[in-house]
Scaffold this active site. Structure first.
Site, mmCIF file in Angstrom:
data_model
loop_
_atom_site.group_PDB
_atom_site.id
_atom_site.type_symbol
_atom_site.label_atom_id
_atom_site.label_comp_id
_atom_site.label_asym_id
_atom_site.label_seq_id
_atom_site.Cartn_x
_atom_site.Cartn_y
_atom_site.Cartn_z
ATOM 1 N N GLY A 355 5.475 -4.490 30.068
ATOM 2 C CA GLY A 355 4.374 -5.085 30.799
ATOM 3 C C GLY A 355 4.753 -5.188 32.263
ATOM 4 N N THR A 356 4.006 -4.502 33.134
ATOM 5 C CA THR A 356 4.370 -4.387 34.533
ATOM 6 C C THR A 356 3.114 -4.193 35.359
ATOM 7 O OG1 THR A 356 6.430 -3.271 33.889
ATOM 8 C CG2 THR A 356 5.782 -3.059 36.183
ATOM 9 N N VAL A 357 3.154 -4.607 36.650
ATOM 10 C CA VAL A 357 2.070 -4.287 37.569
ATOM 11 C C VAL A 357 2.634 -3.475 38.726
ATOM 12 C CG1 VAL A 357 0.607 -6.249 37.001
ATOM 13 C CG2 VAL A 357 2.357 -6.517 38.768
ATOM 14 N N MET A 437 3.277 2.270 36.209
ATOM 15 C CA MET A 437 3.971 1.241 35.457
ATOM 16 C C MET A 437 3.946 1.555 33.967
ATOM 17 S SD MET A 437 1.249 -0.135 33.828
ATOM 18 C CE MET A 437 1.948 -1.610 33.137
#
Length: 536
Positions: A355-357, A437
């Site tokens: 989970g990344t932005v 991402m």
């Protein structure tokens, strides 16, 4: 400059590339992009806009990042590219022996064992101090207001929030996880699409970080709350871990790919994997994207690069090989020789979902920022520091419990890190920031986007819209439904273990901003999420 047809659009999409002159912000959440643009219009620069967007994303996309996560940035300003590593180390009091004594054979995903020191607040403060034009209190104001007043849940955000809630509900039964449910599921469920969610705790924490330039987080009231929460439940992170931390400036690394310099952050990040793969691939000629040859060689190069990355990448202070050796022409040639007509079986490892932005910003002054921020694996460890809204990351899950492995868990050590910002230049002039991402998909996304841009002359939006694949482990490869069936069938006959992915969440979410020869900004945003570009 880049050679692409602005109208070349071979893949279905509802978007065209966006053109603007004065400023641009591209990210996965419309409200965050607009927050960054508002800061540009108030007199801030691309660095201020990146900080504002990043802080806002901790509120409006908490499924992928948070105040308690890490960050990396590549900043182009006044003719120089700067690298910032804002990833944190493991706590001083943790050890491999303690984890094994607790009964684990691999680093757990939840709880205090995988919690490492958060670096994101330090990144905001350091970027603001060195390059910003506006006070941090003004730059963080949009994020604070969204936390105070609330915002409506967008479609992709609602989907991932519900998914995370179901996982946490099934797995997080202990009292230490109670604050997560109070914060992110206050009605006993995930907030629904179109429903308003707010968090006054987030607002107070962001205000404190803004007013103290993150000192409260590392050496003040917030540090004390993190310390007491960890101590109460037998965690390892302490005030002294926070007090001694500061994000560090690093020298970006690069390879030259067909006349363009592709830049990444050095280890402990996995940008090295993307560069190794590109270094291998530049020894081949590619004329079309949708061919068996293109897919096969891309997949094989990524497999070889990952095998090496997982063997060598860790905390830069603990690396046993030199980055320049792994990026040498001789090394690339030796790896290239291994690619034949059949699928290889590399040294195996199994990537995890993440989970990344990611965000990219640019202004009319020539500044450009490639920035990425993450809690890892969605919301992270499942731990929220009571009364703060700080969801602690679980980045330590990437550590090995094999004491002989270069990435073995040790006190005060940074783990192999998945989040990577990218940047493209040519002849020492900036083309711009890019990123994709998604945990171990990230270097694979970087390779595909860069080849779409340079080899296949796609404009930014087309480069992001194009069908993607992801290597998983061994000979296993996952494909989007938009990849031609005959190509997947042919790859299967070559020994690849092919699989069609269910849904688009497995293939990363990217953003691109290029600056053309006229000084005009050209942006593309991810069609696989709530992505948007704000520009003027």
């Amino acid at each position: 400059m880049l050679d692409f047809d602005p109208l070349f659009y071979p893949y279905s999409s509802q978007r065209m590339s966006v053109y603007a002159k004065n400023g641009m912000v591209a990210t996965s959440q419309p409200l965050a992009a607009q927050a960054g643009l508002d800061i540009l219009k108030k007199g801030g620069n691309a660095i201020d806009a990146a900080i504002a967007t990043a802080a806002c994303l901790t509120v409006v996309e908490p499924t992928s990042n948070g105040i308690g996560g890490d960050a990396f940035a590549l900043v182009w300003t006044k003719g120089t590219l700067y690298g910032l590593n804002a990833s944190g180390p493991s706590p001083k009091s943790i050890s491999l022996e303690l984890v094994k004594k607790a009964g684990y054979h691999e680093m757990p995903k939840f709880g205090f064992f995988p919690v490492t020191v958060p670096g994101a607040p330090s990144a905001w403060a350091i970027l603001s101090e060195r390059f910003g034009q506006l006070p941090l209190t003004e730059v963080l104001r949009p994020a604070i207001e969204y936390a105070e007043k609330g915002f409506p849940i967008s479609p992709a955000l609602g989907k991932y929030w519900e998914k995370a809630f179901q996982i946490y509900k099934a797995n997080l039964k202990e009292e230490q996880f109670k604050a997560w449910f109070q914060t992110f599921a206050p009605k006993g469920r995930a907030p629904r699409i179109g429903e308003i969610w707010r968090s006054l705790d987030h607002a107070k924490t962001l205000q404190s970080i803004a007013e103290t330039k993150a000192e409260s987080f590392y050496r003040g009231e917030l540090a004390e709350k993190i310390h007491q929460f960890s101590k109460r439940y037998g965690g390892f992170i302490r005030k002294e871990d926070l007090e001694t931390y500061k994000a560090e400036w690093v020298e970006p690394i690069k390879v030259n790919y067909r006349g363009y310099d592709v830049w990444e952050i050095p280890p402990n990040g996995q940008g090295l994997v993307a560069l190794m793969a590109l270094n291998i691939l530049k020894g081949f000629e590619f004329t079309e994207k949708e061919t068996i040859n293109t897919y096969h060689k891309q997949i094989e190069a990524i497999k070889l690069a990952f095998a090496d990355g997982k063997t060598y990448i860790t905390d830069a202070k603990k690396m046993k090989v030199k980055v320049e050796d792994l990026l040498s022409e001789a090394y690339a040639e030796e790896r290239r020789k291994l690619i034949g007509e059949k699928a290889l079986e590399p040294k195996p490892f199994k990537p995890a979902k993440g989970g990344t932005v990611y965000l990219a910003t640019a202004d009319g002054q020539g500044n450009m920022v490639s920035y990425i921020q993450s809690n890892y694996m969605g919301f992270g460890s499942g731990l929220v520091v009571p009364g703060t809204g700080i969801s602690l990351q679980n980045r330590g899950h990437n550590f090995s419990l094999n004491p002989a492995h270069v990435n073995a868990l040790e006190p005060c050590k940074k783990p192999y890190h998945t989040i990577i910002p990218g940047f493209l230049t040519k002849d020492n002039q900036p083309i711009g920031p890019f990123g994709v991402m998604g945990a171990f998909m990230q270097p694979q996304g970087h390779v595909q986007v860069i080849m779409n841009t340079i080899d296949f002359h796609m404009n930014p939006q087309a480069a992001l819209d194009a069908p993607r694949w992801q290597w998983l482990e061994g000979k296993k490869v996952e494909f989007e439904h938009t990849v031609p069936v005959h190509i997947v069938d042919s790859l299967a006959r070559m020994g690849h273990q092919t699989n069609w992915a269910m849904g688009s969440g497995n293939f990363g979410r990217g953003q691109i901003i290029w600056r053309n020869e006229h000084g005009v900004l050209v942006g593309g945003t991810e069609p696989r999420t709530d992505g948007t570009i704000a520009a003027w």
